[in-house]
Design a protein around this motif. Structure first.
Motif, PDB file in Angstrom:
ATOM      1  N   GLU A  28      23.526  -0.455 -57.284  1.00 48.37           N
ATOM      2  CA  GLU A  28      23.955  -1.124 -58.510  1.00 48.37           C
ATOM      3  C   GLU A  28      25.415  -1.568 -58.398  1.00 48.37           C
ATOM      4  N   THR A  29      26.229  -0.736 -57.792  1.00 48.12           N
ATOM      5  CA  THR A  29      27.650  -1.057 -57.640  1.00 48.12           C
ATOM      6  C   THR A  29      27.852  -2.228 -56.693  1.00 48.12           C
ATOM      7  N   THR A  30      27.189  -2.214 -55.537  1.00 46.56           N
ATOM      8  CA  THR A  30      27.349  -3.326 -54.594  1.00 46.56           C
ATOM      9  C   THR A  30      26.809  -4.630 -55.185  1.00 46.56           C
ATOM     10  N   THR A  31      25.725  -4.543 -55.935  1.00 48.64           N
ATOM     11  CA  THR A  31      25.170  -5.739 -56.582  1.00 48.64           C
ATOM     12  C   THR A  31      26.160  -6.293 -57.600  1.00 48.64           C
ATOM     13  N   TRP A  32      26.720  -5.434 -58.435  1.00 51.72           N
ATOM     14  CA  TRP A  32      27.687  -5.872 -59.443  1.00 51.72           C
ATOM     15  C   TRP A  32      28.898  -6.531 -58.776  1.00 51.72           C
ATOM     16  N   LEU A  33      29.404  -5.897 -57.716  1.00 53.43           N
ATOM     17  CA  LEU A  33      30.576  -6.450 -57.031  1.00 53.43           C
ATOM     18  C   LEU A  33      30.263  -7.818 -56.420  1.00 53.43           C
ATOM     19  N   ALA A  34      29.082  -7.965 -55.833  1.00 56.81           N
ATOM     20  CA  ALA A  34      28.679  -9.263 -55.265  1.00 56.81           C
ATOM     21  C   ALA A  34      28.592 -10.313 -56.373  1.00 56.81           C
ATOM     22  N   GLU A  35      28.059  -9.920 -57.525  1.00 55.94           N
ATOM     23  CA  GLU A  35      27.956 -10.856 -58.650  1.00 55.94           C
ATOM     24  C   GLU A  35      29.330 -11.283 -59.170  1.00 55.94           C
ATOM     25  N   GLN A  36      30.338 -10.469 -58.927  1.00 54.85           N
ATOM     26  CA  GLN A  36      31.704 -10.790 -59.360  1.00 54.85           C
ATOM     27  C   GLN A  36      32.445 -11.618 -58.311  1.00 54.85           C
ATOM     28  N   GLY A  37      31.778 -11.954 -57.213  1.00 57.47           N
ATOM     29  CA  GLY A  37      32.386 -12.810 -56.207  1.00 57.47           C
ATOM     30  C   GLY A  37      32.959 -12.101 -54.997  1.00 57.47           C
ATOM     31  N   TYR A  38      32.800 -10.803 -54.926  1.00 55.20           N
ATOM     32  CA  TYR A  38      33.265 -10.077 -53.748  1.00 55.20           C
ATOM     33  C   TYR A  38      32.365 -10.385 -52.557  1.00 55.20           C
ATOM     34  N   GLN A  39      32.950 -10.430 -51.376  1.00 54.89           N
ATOM     35  CA  GLN A  39      32.154 -10.463 -50.152  1.00 54.89           C
ATOM     36  C   GLN A  39      31.790  -9.008 -49.874  1.00 54.89           C
ATOM     37  N   VAL A  40      30.521  -8.673 -49.983  1.00 57.76           N
ATOM     38  CA  VAL A  40      30.063  -7.296 -49.800  1.00 57.76           C
ATOM     39  C   VAL A  40      29.407  -7.172 -48.430  1.00 57.76           C
ATOM     40  N   THR A  41      29.933  -6.261 -47.630  1.00 55.41           N
ATOM     41  CA  THR A  41      29.385  -5.981 -46.305  1.00 55.41           C
ATOM     42  C   THR A  41      28.924  -4.537 -46.288  1.00 55.41           C
ATOM     43  N   ILE A  42      27.623  -4.343 -46.042  1.00 51.42           N
ATOM     44  CA  ILE A  42      27.050  -2.995 -46.013  1.00 51.42           C
ATOM     45  C   ILE A  42      26.676  -2.656 -44.583  1.00 51.42           C
ATOM     46  N   LEU A  43      27.142  -1.507 -44.128  1.00 50.51           N
ATOM     47  CA  LEU A  43      26.826  -1.017 -42.791  1.00 50.51           C
ATOM     48  C   LEU A  43      26.138   0.339 -42.903  1.00 50.51           C
ATOM     49  N   ASP A  44      25.111   0.551 -42.098  1.00 50.18           N
ATOM     50  CA  ASP A  44      24.412   1.830 -42.071  1.00 50.18           C
ATOM     51  C   ASP A  44      25.087   2.730 -41.042  1.00 50.18           C
ATOM     52  N   ALA A  45      25.882   3.673 -41.528  1.00 43.75           N
ATOM     53  CA  ALA A  45      26.629   4.578 -40.648  1.00 43.75           C
ATOM     54  C   ALA A  45      25.813   5.806 -40.258  1.00 43.75           C
ATOM     55  N   SER A  46      24.623   5.936 -40.803  1.00 45.90           N
ATOM     56  CA  SER A  46      23.836   7.156 -40.579  1.00 45.90           C
ATOM     57  C   SER A  46      23.420   7.348 -39.125  1.00 45.90           C
ATOM     58  N   SER A  47      23.376   6.283 -38.347  1.00 47.34           N
ATOM     59  CA  SER A  47      22.955   6.414 -36.947  1.00 47.34           C
ATOM     60  C   SER A  47      24.124   6.443 -35.974  1.00 47.34           C
ATOM     61  N   TRP A  48      25.330   6.327 -36.476  1.00 45.80           N
ATOM     62  CA  TRP A  48      26.492   6.341 -35.578  1.00 45.80           C
ATOM     63  C   TRP A  48      26.756   7.763 -35.107  1.00 45.80           C
ATOM     64  N   SER A  49      26.580   7.994 -33.842  1.00 49.40           N
ATOM     65  CA  SER A  49      26.835   9.329 -33.284  1.00 49.40           C
ATOM     66  C   SER A  49      28.096   9.349 -32.438  1.00 49.40           C
ATOM     67  N   SER A  50      28.771   8.218 -32.357  1.00 49.92           N
ATOM     68  CA  SER A  50      30.016   8.160 -31.581  1.00 49.92           C
ATOM     69  C   SER A  50      30.945   7.118 -32.208  1.00 49.92           C
ATOM     70  N   GLU A  51      32.205   7.242 -31.871  1.00 49.77           N
ATOM     71  CA  GLU A  51      33.188   6.264 -32.341  1.00 49.77           C
ATOM     72  C   GLU A  51      32.867   4.890 -31.755  1.00 49.77           C
ATOM     73  N   ALA A  52      32.370   4.855 -30.535  1.00 48.82           N
ATOM     74  CA  ALA A  52      32.020   3.584 -29.897  1.00 48.82           C
ATOM     75  C   ALA A  52      30.933   2.858 -30.682  1.00 48.82           C
ATOM     76  N   GLU A  53      29.934   3.588 -31.193  1.00 53.25           N
ATOM     77  CA  GLU A  53      28.882   2.965 -31.998  1.00 53.25           C
ATOM     78  C   GLU A  53      29.452   2.400 -33.293  1.00 53.25           C
ATOM     79  N   MET A  54      30.386   3.116 -33.891  1.00 50.52           N
ATOM     80  CA  MET A  54      31.036   2.637 -35.106  1.00 50.52           C
ATOM     81  C   MET A  54      31.783   1.336 -34.818  1.00 50.52           C
ATOM     82  N   HIS A  55      32.574   1.313 -33.738  1.00 46.73           N
ATOM     83  CA  HIS A  55      33.324   0.101 -33.387  1.00 46.73           C
ATOM     84  C   HIS A  55      32.382  -1.066 -33.109  1.00 46.73           C
ATOM     85  N   GLY A  56      31.305  -0.802 -32.385  1.00 48.73           N
ATOM     86  CA  GLY A  56      30.351  -1.860 -32.074  1.00 48.73           C
ATOM     87  C   GLY A  56      29.746  -2.467 -33.320  1.00 48.73           C
ATOM     88  N   ALA A  57      29.323  -1.618 -34.252  1.00 47.27           N
ATOM     89  CA  ALA A  57      28.685  -2.103 -35.485  1.00 47.27           C
ATOM     90  C   ALA A  57      29.672  -2.874 -36.357  1.00 47.27           C
TER      91      ALA A  57
END
Length: 175
Positions: free
Chosen positions: A35-64
């Motif tokens: 609901e929060t990301t939807t509201w922010l997008a409706e207000q004109g924000y550029q919303v970028t959502i990343l799934d961090a649940s599979s990041w097991s290393s800093e390298a995976e985070m940087h890559g994503a």
């Protein structure tokens, strides 16, 4: 050039409430996050959502992050380079939202903390230029906490601020 209009009634502006105390807000229930990301997008924000649940290393985070935010090919895939490249996204109102951040924080606690700190610093810098940068971190752990970032605490969102709102059993609402 203010990030918010000082003459406006901001009591009901979700973005103002998110940024008033910290640039980084925690979320537990997925529907509150959505609901929060939807509201922010409706207000004109550029919303970028990343799934961090599979990041097991800093390298995976940087890559994503570098792929999603289309960082230049010379991006150094380290926290200093991330800090530098995030400066480029402060030219507009921007939301960087993470799903399952608790999994990344468990796998890479230092990188998870530092990433939030970098975003908080960039948010403060964005405000200097009249822009807003918000970070949302959804966690499946209702007790997760972080050290202060950007010299401010990482707080739960308004709806889930009370422990009783997060620690009560979940009702299956698609969270």
């Amino acid at each position: 050039m203010n990030a918010f209009d000082s003459e406006a009634d901001l009591e009901h502006d979700l973005d103002f409430r998110l940024l008033i105390n910290t640039a980084v807000s925690l979320f537990y229930r997925r529907h509150v996050f959505d609901e929060t990301t939807t509201w922010l997008a409706e207000q004109g924000y550029q919303v970028t959502i990343l799934d961090a649940s599979s990041w097991s290393s800093e390298a995976e985070m940087h890559g994503a992050i570098s792929e999603t935010l289309d960082f230049p090919s010379y991006y150094g895939h380290n926290l200093d380079a991330l800090n530098d490249c995030l400066r480029d996204v402060i030219s507009h109102d921007f939301v960087l939202a993470f799903l399952g951040y608790d999994a990344f924080a468990l796998a890479c606690p230092r990188a998870a903390q530092t990433l939030l700190d970098i975003i908080a610093q960039r948010s403060r810098e964005a405000a200097l230029f009249g822009h807003r940068m918000v970070c949302l971190a959804q966690s499946n752990d209702p007790r997760i906490s972080f050290d202060p970032v950007g010299a401010t605490p990482v707080l739960w969102n308004d709806e889930e601020w009370l422990d009783s709102k997060r620690l009560a059993p979940r009702v299956d609402t698609g969270d």
